[in-house]
Design a protein around this motif. Sequence first.
Motif, PDB file in Angstrom:
ATOM      1  N   GLU B 193       1.186  -0.809   0.212  1.00 20.13           N
ATOM      2  CA  GLU B 193       0.093  -0.097  -0.117  1.00 20.13           C
ATOM      3  C   GLU B 193       0.724   0.986   0.078  1.00 20.13           C
ATOM      4  O   GLU B 193       0.694   2.592  -0.663  1.00 20.13           O
ATOM      5  N   ALA B 194       1.644   0.973   1.375  1.00 19.53           N
ATOM      6  CA  ALA B 194       2.383   2.223   1.276  1.00 19.53           C
ATOM      7  C   ALA B 194       2.865   2.616  -0.115  1.00 19.53           C
ATOM      8  O   ALA B 194       3.824   3.785  -0.973  1.00 19.53           O
ATOM      9  N   ALA B 195       4.251   1.591  -0.991  1.00 24.22           N
ATOM     10  CA  ALA B 195       4.421   1.593  -2.143  1.00 24.22           C
ATOM     11  C   ALA B 195       3.866   2.077  -3.375  1.00 24.22           C
ATOM     12  O   ALA B 195       3.974   2.707  -4.292  1.00 24.22           O
ATOM     13  N   ARG B 196       2.407   1.479  -3.197  1.00 21.51           N
ATOM     14  CA  ARG B 196       1.610   2.087  -4.490  1.00 21.51           C
ATOM     15  C   ARG B 196       0.946   3.050  -4.044  1.00 21.51           C
ATOM     16  O   ARG B 196       1.117   4.078  -5.012  1.00 21.51           O
ATOM     17  N   ALA B 197       1.140   3.952  -2.879  1.00 17.67           N
ATOM     18  CA  ALA B 197       1.053   5.409  -2.185  1.00 17.67           C
ATOM     19  C   ALA B 197       2.153   6.351  -3.043  1.00 17.67           C
ATOM     20  O   ALA B 197       1.903   7.677  -3.501  1.00 17.67           O
ATOM     21  N   SER B 198       3.209   5.407  -3.054  1.00 25.36           N
ATOM     22  CA  SER B 198       4.221   6.469  -3.190  1.00 25.36           C
ATOM     23  C   SER B 198       4.700   6.698  -4.514  1.00 25.36           C
ATOM     24  O   SER B 198       5.872   7.517  -4.900  1.00 25.36           O
ATOM     25  N   GLY B 199       3.225   6.157  -5.420  1.00 25.54           N
ATOM     26  CA  GLY B 199       3.304   6.219  -7.030  1.00 25.54           C
ATOM     27  C   GLY B 199       4.590   4.796  -8.237  1.00 25.54           C
ATOM     28  O   GLY B 199       5.104   5.577  -8.718  1.00 25.54           O
ATOM     29  N   ALA B 200       4.706   4.194  -6.816  1.00 24.59           N
ATOM     30  CA  ALA B 200       5.059   2.583  -7.654  1.00 24.59           C
ATOM     31  C   ALA B 200       4.719   2.342  -8.847  1.00 24.59           C
ATOM     32  O   ALA B 200       3.236   1.685  -8.346  1.00 24.59           O
ATOM     33  N   SER B 201       4.920   1.823  -9.521  1.00 22.43           N
ATOM     34  CA  SER B 201       4.032   1.243 -10.512  1.00 22.43           C
ATOM     35  C   SER B 201       3.762  -0.334 -10.986  1.00 22.43           C
ATOM     36  O   SER B 201       4.383  -0.701  -9.592  1.00 22.43           O
ATOM     37  N   ALA B 202       2.767  -0.705 -11.179  1.00 23.19           N
ATOM     38  CA  ALA B 202       1.918  -2.325 -10.887  1.00 23.19           C
ATOM     39  C   ALA B 202       3.805  -2.783 -10.771  1.00 23.19           C
ATOM     40  O   ALA B 202       4.019  -4.046 -10.465  1.00 23.19           O
ATOM     41  N   THR B 204       6.539  -2.749 -10.544  1.00 24.04           N
ATOM     42  CA  THR B 204       7.408  -2.172  -9.356  1.00 24.04           C
ATOM     43  C   THR B 204       6.959  -3.272  -8.930  1.00 24.04           C
ATOM     44  O   THR B 204       8.055  -4.045  -8.071  1.00 24.04           O
ATOM     45  N   ILE B 205       5.964  -2.661  -8.059  1.00 25.71           N
ATOM     46  CA  ILE B 205       5.252  -3.741  -6.240  1.00 25.71           C
ATOM     47  C   ILE B 205       5.628  -4.801  -7.057  1.00 25.71           C
ATOM     48  O   ILE B 205       6.533  -5.759  -6.047  1.00 25.71           O
ATOM     49  N   ILE B 206       4.932  -5.735  -7.944  1.00 24.48           N
ATOM     50  CA  ILE B 206       5.434  -6.812  -8.701  1.00 24.48           C
ATOM     51  C   ILE B 206       6.392  -7.559  -8.665  1.00 24.48           C
ATOM     52  O   ILE B 206       7.292  -8.425  -7.655  1.00 24.48           O
ATOM     53  N   ARG B 207       7.986  -6.742  -8.838  1.00 18.84           N
ATOM     54  CA  ARG B 207       9.331  -6.894  -9.282  1.00 18.84           C
ATOM     55  C   ARG B 207       9.726  -6.806  -7.751  1.00 18.84           C
ATOM     56  O   ARG B 207      10.436  -8.307  -7.380  1.00 18.84           O
ATOM     57  N   VAL B 208       9.534  -5.842  -7.270  1.00 19.32           N
ATOM     58  CA  VAL B 208      10.698  -5.647  -5.932  1.00 19.32           C
ATOM     59  C   VAL B 208       9.679  -6.185  -4.971  1.00 19.32           C
ATOM     60  O   VAL B 208      10.326  -7.562  -3.967  1.00 19.32           O
ATOM     61  N   HIS B 209       7.988  -6.258  -4.976  1.00 18.12           N
ATOM     62  CA  HIS B 209       7.695  -6.635  -3.836  1.00 18.12           C
ATOM     63  C   HIS B 209       6.772  -7.935  -3.365  1.00 18.12           C
ATOM     64  O   HIS B 209       7.011  -9.047  -2.753  1.00 18.12           O
ATOM     65  N   VAL B 210       5.999  -8.319  -4.676  1.00 16.74           N
ATOM     66  CA  VAL B 210       5.231  -9.540  -4.673  1.00 16.74           C
ATOM     67  C   VAL B 210       6.715 -10.122  -5.209  1.00 16.74           C
ATOM     68  O   VAL B 210       6.388 -11.104  -4.114  1.00 16.74           O
TER      69      VAL B 210
END
Lengths: 317, 297
Positions: B193-202, B204-210
Amino acid sequence: MLAYIGRRVVYTVPIMLGVSLVCFALVHISPGDPLVSVLPADASEQLRLTMMRLYGFDRSYPEQFGLWLWRAVQGDLGTSIATGRAVATEVLRAAGNTLRLAALATVIGFVFGCLFGFVAGYFRDSWVDKLASLLSVIGVSVPHYWLGMVLVIVFSSQLGWLPATGAGPGGSSSWVWDWEHVSHMVLPAITMSVIPMGIIARTVRALVAEILAQEFVIGLKARGLNEVGVFAHVVKNAAPTALAVMGLQLGYLLGGSILIETVFSWPGTGFLLNAAIFQRDLPLLQGTILVLAMFFVLLNLAVDVVQTMLDPRIERG
Amino acid sequence: MALSLAPKAAVPLVPFERSPGYWATVWRKFRRDPVAVGAAIVILALIVMAIAAPWITPQDPFRSSVLRRLRPIGTDGFPLGTDELGRDMLSRLMLGARLSLFMGVTPVLMAFAIGSTIGIIAGYVGGWVNTAIMRTIDVFYAFPSVLLTIALSGALGAGIGNALLSLTVVFIPPIARVAEAVTTQVRSRDYVEAARASGASALTIIRVHVLGNALGPIFVYATSLISVAMILASGLSFLGLGVRPPDPEWGLMLNTLRTAIYTQPWVAALPGAMIFITSISFNLVSDGLRSAMDVKS
């Protein structure tokens, strides 16, 4: 609870449709002309077209699927190319043999699996627990077709105690509950029971350990209930899950019996599948797989329903 | 953060110490488990043997002889006896490790790649995409795995390629299911949620977090499938649906030696023992990894 069961039944319908679609597709992913095995090598183009129409291969896929499904629902699974008999008759006869074998194997696996699981769960980290864990790892790791061969080597070839192949003396086809017949079942049933034994032991061990750690058990003990009384509570709490695992294992055994039936020449569905594969008898292959898969789907449904009835806590969405 | 109002001097100056990474921790725990380490050594030895087999077999694994068919274990020059065509068992078992391991591990690797992609997409996108993917997977789940393998491979016909294809198809659904469950869990975490709020693209979120958090558990689950894959792959060859003669593969060797169980029973049982050792080692390593990574089953 009725609502849950209703939802569960409704949910099964699309699964069954999907399963039929996969079975239907089997014939079509198969390379080559499916008619090759029915037609003589020098068949005329005329005969080929007639046969194509007869089997419905000239229609579109959705039409073929609909027609095939409609017939299957009515119990017509087509005709075996190799024997010329109705597939449904062949499958049902073989299914009786497999069911008998798989049921016995499940019972053996359940009894010993529960025994090992309870002992291991009660005496965690003791040598009994380590032995039971070892046995269950062996149970899930052993190639069962090889285990079958080893049992044949020991008990048939070396000791001569039990027959190695077939379902009765002199290739008898009808089943009687006498030692002559039952002795043929001993080795394949023991071989088959190893997998559910390992899985049930693992499940029961985890269940028992989890239940014993719960506060109500401490409560029971604090109130002075003796060990037998506590044990009864543990059994009652472990039973729904253990029975569910057993039910599913029966389904896996029925569907996965081909390797064991091949080793022991047991005349069941696995043996039938083996014959169907090597004679390129696609209607028989398709029909057998459809029946086994449908049985597995229905078994899953029954297990879920029974489990919910035994243990209303697990009513799921 | 830069917005912090606290005076910088208040931050205690602790000498920076690099904490051991996640995988280093896992490795340290794994190393303390003697059973898992032993099993891992067995697997490494089998892999080395498989790779080196063409150069280290004591005899030519393909040279048959009518004169020395089915010799017992301990025969001079043929320590593990000879098979039904008089070929050296030891050499054939060594060379057989190549195809047997290849046929067992490849489908799981392929299913890991495809299954986790499908599962992560289903879990991350959610909605109707999730429903469509997961309901399709349920259909494949409705078949017992042995039955589905044999159905596909029986319809496609014998051969290594077809066997690999059927096994891969069978292992995709369970891996995709685990991947979907893990991804759905990770997606609802605060840091995503924090990553999304700070503007990370989908992406990036998949690559880094997921991927960073989900691949570990999916991988452990996939390793637990290798043992099943070994048994099933050899089973296909045992039925005559996988590797074809004269190439040595343990399941196929077990099949061709079946006729010898009354004459040379212990020689006939050897290929199966190899399958068993391999499969149990993979299971033990997977169990060890599971507890080292602290993944709940």
